[in-house]
Design a protein around this motif. Structure first.
Motif, PDB file in Angstrom:
ATOM      1  N   ARG A  65      29.162  33.136  39.486  1.00 57.24           N
ATOM      2  CA  ARG A  65      29.284  31.797  40.077  1.00 57.24           C
ATOM      3  C   ARG A  65      28.699  31.744  41.473  1.00 57.24           C
ATOM      4  O   ARG A  65      28.455  30.652  42.009  1.00 57.24           O
ATOM      5  CB  ARG A  65      30.759  31.374  40.144  1.00 57.24           C
ATOM      6  CG  ARG A  65      31.399  31.016  38.830  1.00 57.24           C
ATOM      7  CD  ARG A  65      32.721  30.294  39.077  1.00 57.24           C
ATOM      8  NE  ARG A  65      33.608  31.060  39.945  1.00 57.24           N
ATOM      9  CZ  ARG A  65      34.505  31.951  39.524  1.00 57.24           C
ATOM     10  NH1 ARG A  65      34.635  32.185  38.225  1.00 57.24           N
ATOM     11  NH2 ARG A  65      35.289  32.586  40.384  1.00 57.24           N
ATOM     12  N   GLY A  66      28.528  32.900  42.116  1.00 59.84           N
ATOM     13  CA  GLY A  66      28.052  32.935  43.487  1.00 59.84           C
ATOM     14  C   GLY A  66      29.168  32.937  44.509  1.00 59.84           C
ATOM     15  O   GLY A  66      28.912  32.831  45.707  1.00 59.84           O
ATOM     16  N   ASP A  67      30.420  33.074  44.055  1.00 57.37           N
ATOM     17  CA  ASP A  67      31.552  33.094  44.984  1.00 57.37           C
ATOM     18  C   ASP A  67      31.613  34.412  45.750  1.00 57.37           C
ATOM     19  O   ASP A  67      32.095  34.447  46.893  1.00 57.37           O
ATOM     20  CB  ASP A  67      32.873  32.878  44.238  1.00 57.37           C
ATOM     21  CG  ASP A  67      32.956  31.510  43.587  1.00 57.37           C
ATOM     22  OD1 ASP A  67      32.246  30.594  44.067  1.00 57.37           O
ATOM     23  OD2 ASP A  67      33.707  31.351  42.605  1.00 57.37           O
ATOM     24  N   THR A  68      31.184  35.491  45.141  1.00 57.13           N
ATOM     25  CA  THR A  68      31.176  36.794  45.776  1.00 57.13           C
ATOM     26  C   THR A  68      29.821  37.454  45.570  1.00 57.13           C
ATOM     27  O   THR A  68      29.080  37.107  44.641  1.00 57.13           O
ATOM     28  CB  THR A  68      32.281  37.714  45.210  1.00 57.13           C
ATOM     29  OG1 THR A  68      32.095  37.849  43.788  1.00 57.13           O
ATOM     30  CG2 THR A  68      33.665  37.149  45.484  1.00 57.13           C
ATOM     31  N   VAL A  69      29.511  38.418  46.442  1.00 56.85           N
ATOM     32  CA  VAL A  69      28.236  39.127  46.324  1.00 56.85           C
ATOM     33  C   VAL A  69      28.329  40.233  45.280  1.00 56.85           C
ATOM     34  O   VAL A  69      27.364  40.523  44.576  1.00 56.85           O
ATOM     35  CB  VAL A  69      27.823  39.721  47.683  1.00 56.85           C
ATOM     36  CG1 VAL A  69      26.497  40.477  47.576  1.00 56.85           C
ATOM     37  CG2 VAL A  69      27.714  38.626  48.726  1.00 56.85           C
ATOM     38  N   ALA A  70      29.502  40.864  45.180  1.00 54.57           N
ATOM     39  CA  ALA A  70      29.659  41.985  44.251  1.00 54.57           C
ATOM     40  C   ALA A  70      31.102  42.074  43.784  1.00 54.57           C
ATOM     41  O   ALA A  70      32.026  41.560  44.425  1.00 54.57           O
ATOM     42  CB  ALA A  70      29.239  43.298  44.911  1.00 54.57           C
ATOM     43  N   SER A  71      31.266  42.732  42.644  1.00 44.15           N
ATOM     44  CA  SER A  71      32.588  42.990  42.082  1.00 44.15           C
ATOM     45  C   SER A  71      32.766  44.503  41.963  1.00 44.15           C
ATOM     46  O   SER A  71      31.875  45.204  41.466  1.00 44.15           O
ATOM     47  CB  SER A  71      32.714  42.329  40.701  1.00 44.15           C
ATOM     48  OG  SER A  71      33.903  42.737  40.058  1.00 44.15           O
ATOM     49  N   LEU A  72      33.921  45.010  42.414  1.00 48.69           N
ATOM     50  CA  LEU A  72      34.203  46.440  42.380  1.00 48.69           C
ATOM     51  C   LEU A  72      35.366  46.709  41.435  1.00 48.69           C
ATOM     52  O   LEU A  72      36.368  45.995  41.456  1.00 48.69           O
ATOM     53  CB  LEU A  72      34.558  46.964  43.775  1.00 48.69           C
ATOM     54  CG  LEU A  72      33.631  46.594  44.935  1.00 48.69           C
ATOM     55  CD1 LEU A  72      34.117  47.258  46.227  1.00 48.69           C
ATOM     56  CD2 LEU A  72      32.202  46.977  44.634  1.00 48.69           C
ATOM     57  N   SER A  73      35.210  47.741  40.619  1.00 54.44           N
ATOM     58  CA  SER A  73      36.286  48.140  39.713  1.00 54.44           C
ATOM     59  C   SER A  73      36.161  49.629  39.439  1.00 54.44           C
ATOM     60  O   SER A  73      35.068  50.211  39.549  1.00 54.44           O
ATOM     61  CB  SER A  73      36.222  47.351  38.397  1.00 54.44           C
ATOM     62  OG  SER A  73      34.983  47.568  37.743  1.00 54.44           O
ATOM     63  N   VAL A  74      37.279  50.268  39.091  1.00 52.12           N
ATOM     64  CA  VAL A  74      37.296  51.707  38.815  1.00 52.12           C
ATOM     65  C   VAL A  74      37.490  51.922  37.320  1.00 52.12           C
ATOM     66  O   VAL A  74      38.363  51.307  36.697  1.00 52.12           O
ATOM     67  CB  VAL A  74      38.418  52.414  39.596  1.00 52.12           C
ATOM     68  CG1 VAL A  74      38.511  53.871  39.186  1.00 52.12           C
ATOM     69  CG2 VAL A  74      38.170  52.294  41.094  1.00 52.12           C
ATOM     70  N   SER A  75      36.630  52.786  36.767  1.00 50.89           N
ATOM     71  CA  SER A  75      36.733  53.111  35.344  1.00 50.89           C
ATOM     72  C   SER A  75      36.228  54.534  35.134  1.00 50.89           C
ATOM     73  O   SER A  75      35.120  54.878  35.580  1.00 50.89           O
ATOM     74  CB  SER A  75      35.903  52.126  34.519  1.00 50.89           C
ATOM     75  OG  SER A  75      35.920  52.472  33.153  1.00 50.89           O
ATOM     76  N   ASP A  76      37.064  55.377  34.482  1.00 54.25           N
ATOM     77  CA  ASP A  76      36.689  56.756  34.162  1.00 54.25           C
ATOM     78  C   ASP A  76      36.237  57.537  35.403  1.00 54.25           C
ATOM     79  O   ASP A  76      35.234  58.256  35.384  1.00 54.25           O
ATOM     80  CB  ASP A  76      35.575  56.788  33.106  1.00 54.25           C
ATOM     81  CG  ASP A  76      35.999  56.140  31.791  1.00 54.25           C
ATOM     82  OD1 ASP A  76      37.192  56.255  31.451  1.00 54.25           O
ATOM     83  OD2 ASP A  76      35.147  55.513  31.141  1.00 54.25           O
ATOM     84  N   GLY A  77      36.969  57.359  36.481  1.00 57.38           N
ATOM     85  CA  GLY A  77      36.668  58.103  37.702  1.00 57.38           C
ATOM     86  C   GLY A  77      35.420  57.659  38.423  1.00 57.38           C
ATOM     87  O   GLY A  77      34.898  58.368  39.295  1.00 57.38           O
ATOM     88  N   SER A  78      34.926  56.466  38.103  1.00 57.87           N
ATOM     89  CA  SER A  78      33.705  55.943  38.729  1.00 57.87           C
ATOM     90  C   SER A  78      33.969  54.556  39.292  1.00 57.87           C
ATOM     91  O   SER A  78      34.678  53.754  38.674  1.00 57.87           O
ATOM     92  CB  SER A  78      32.569  55.889  37.709  1.00 57.87           C
ATOM     93  OG  SER A  78      31.418  55.291  38.260  1.00 57.87           O
ATOM     94  N   LEU A  79      33.419  54.291  40.456  1.00 58.29           N
ATOM     95  CA  LEU A  79      33.505  52.962  41.051  1.00 58.29           C
ATOM     96  C   LEU A  79      32.303  52.153  40.576  1.00 58.29           C
ATOM     97  O   LEU A  79      31.157  52.462  40.926  1.00 58.29           O
ATOM     98  CB  LEU A  79      33.503  53.038  42.579  1.00 58.29           C
ATOM     99  CG  LEU A  79      33.589  51.693  43.318  1.00 58.29           C
ATOM    100  CD1 LEU A  79      34.942  51.023  43.057  1.00 58.29           C
ATOM    101  CD2 LEU A  79      33.374  51.885  44.821  1.00 58.29           C
ATOM    102  N   HIS A  80      32.576  51.143  39.763  1.00 60.37           N
ATOM    103  CA  HIS A  80      31.496  50.325  39.213  1.00 60.37           C
ATOM    104  C   HIS A  80      31.248  49.139  40.134  1.00 60.37           C
ATOM    105  O   HIS A  80      32.171  48.391  40.476  1.00 60.37           O
ATOM    106  CB  HIS A  80      31.849  49.829  37.816  1.00 60.37           C
ATOM    107  CG  HIS A  80      30.760  49.007  37.182  1.00 60.37           C
ATOM    108  ND1 HIS A  80      29.501  49.506  36.930  1.00 60.37           N
ATOM    109  CD2 HIS A  80      30.754  47.706  36.780  1.00 60.37           C
ATOM    110  CE1 HIS A  80      28.764  48.566  36.382  1.00 60.37           C
ATOM    111  NE2 HIS A  80      29.491  47.466  36.288  1.00 60.37           N
ATOM    112  N   VAL A  81      29.994  48.961  40.512  1.00 59.17           N
ATOM    113  CA  VAL A  81      29.596  47.871  41.402  1.00 59.17           C
ATOM    114  C   VAL A  81      28.697  46.921  40.628  1.00 59.17           C
ATOM    115  O   VAL A  81      27.570  47.278  40.256  1.00 59.17           O
ATOM    116  CB  VAL A  81      28.840  48.408  42.643  1.00 59.17           C
ATOM    117  CG1 VAL A  81      28.539  47.262  43.604  1.00 59.17           C
ATOM    118  CG2 VAL A  81      29.625  49.505  43.320  1.00 59.17           C
ATOM    119  N   ALA A  82      29.187  45.725  40.360  1.00 57.02           N
ATOM    120  CA  ALA A  82      28.393  44.681  39.724  1.00 57.02           C
ATOM    121  C   ALA A  82      28.012  43.684  40.813  1.00 57.02           C
ATOM    122  O   ALA A  82      28.876  43.017  41.384  1.00 57.02           O
ATOM    123  CB  ALA A  82      29.193  43.989  38.623  1.00 57.02           C
TER     124      ALA A  82
END
Length: 313
Positions: A65-82
């Protein structure tokens, strides 16, 4: 000489100074989970504006939507940056750098995914800057020329020329950058409308300042519409990497409003572009009002100084 020196100094100082060492300030990030969000707030401080979300899907939606520049989440010991590459290289790079720092402090690996990429024909993310700068500059030149011709060309003819020019330059620019080069993905009608309004705002503001302030007004128009306006437009340096005073001015100036509109129309939520279009309409309306008032005052003054026998004849 003074006008030229001031414009040149401001141009160099702004464009070079703003890119010298940009630091993110309240860069909007969506972070999945309260634990990770709290860690991000502690680690990033004022550099990021962290919004906790319940799921990765919710974070991804905020990026798209353009509300944020990136989304951060943790999965399987990795920080995923979308992240959204369409927010510009400066903002997306800043978000990725902040995420990398957070991952290193937490002992996590980093994986990245550009979920809103730039057009493949806009590899540097600078197309919006060039098209907005080109339209603004051309419209300023028109406004300057019409101001100089005010004594020989009637007001209604000058306004007709301004309107016709805005339609033509906006349509041509939208065709070149959108249809021919496919460098901006915004639909042609929306892109054209934005550029037409930008042209009208710049030309009418230049004519208004020239009418009221003369040569000084033309200099102010250069500083306001092309030099300062384009430097702060967020097309080269993202809004969240600008100084606080520049963040305030950026969306209120014609160039900044136009950049946001074409970006929202092309990559994010078209409804968010309405505010930017209203800014452009506001500049054009105020400029038109000032031109009309000045012309009316000039006519009344001319009539008042006309000898009675001439007026009667």
């Amino acid at each position: 000489m003074v006008t030229g020196l001031v414009i040149g100094t401001v141009f160099i100082s702004l464009f070079v100074g703003l890119q010298r060492a940009p630091v993110p300030s309240h860069l909007p990030l969506a972070v999945t989970g309260t634990t990770l969000a709290a860690a991000a707030r502690d680690a990033l401080g004022d550099r990021a504006d962290v919004s906790a979300v319940d799921s990765e899907a919710e974070g991804l939606a905020s990026v798209r939507r353009g509300d944020t520049v990136a989304s951060l989440s943790v999965s399987d010991g990795s920080l995923h940056v979308a992240y959204a590459g369409a927010r510009g290289l400066s903002e997306s790079s800043a978000a990725r750098a902040l995420a990398t720092g957070l991952a290193e402090s937490s002992g996590l690996e980093v994986s990245e995914d550009d979920v809103v990429p730039l057009s493949p024909f806009d590899s540097k993310g600078l197309v919006s800057f060039y098209v907005i700068f080109g339209v603004a500059l051309a419209s300023f030149i028109l406004g300057q020329g019409l101001t100089g011709a005010a004594g020989r060309v009637r007001l209604r003819h000058r306004l007709l020329v301004t309107a016709a020019f805005a339609v033509v330059i906006g349509s041509v620019a939208a065709t070149v950058v959108g249809t021919m080069y496919d460098a901006l993905p915004a639909p042609w009608p929306l892109l054209a409308v934005t550029l037409v309004l930008l042209s009208a705002a710049c030309a009418l503001t230049t004519e208004a300042l020239g009418a009221w302030l003369g040569a000084a007004g033309i200099g102010i128009a250069v500083l306001l519409l092309t030099t300062t306006g384009n430097a702060l437009s967020s097309a080269t340096i993202g809004q969240d990497l600008l100084p606080s005073w520049a963040q305030f001015l950026s969306p209120a100036l014609p160039a900044g409003a136009a950049v946001r509109a074409v970006t929202d129309f092309g990559y994010f939520s078209p409804s968010d572009a309405l505010t930017s279009l209203l800014v452009l309409v506001g500049w054009a309306a105020v400029g038109l009002a000032l031109i009309t008032v000045k012309a009316s005052r000039t006519r009344r003054r001319a009539v008042a100084h006309t000898p009675a026998h001439v007026a009667g004849s």
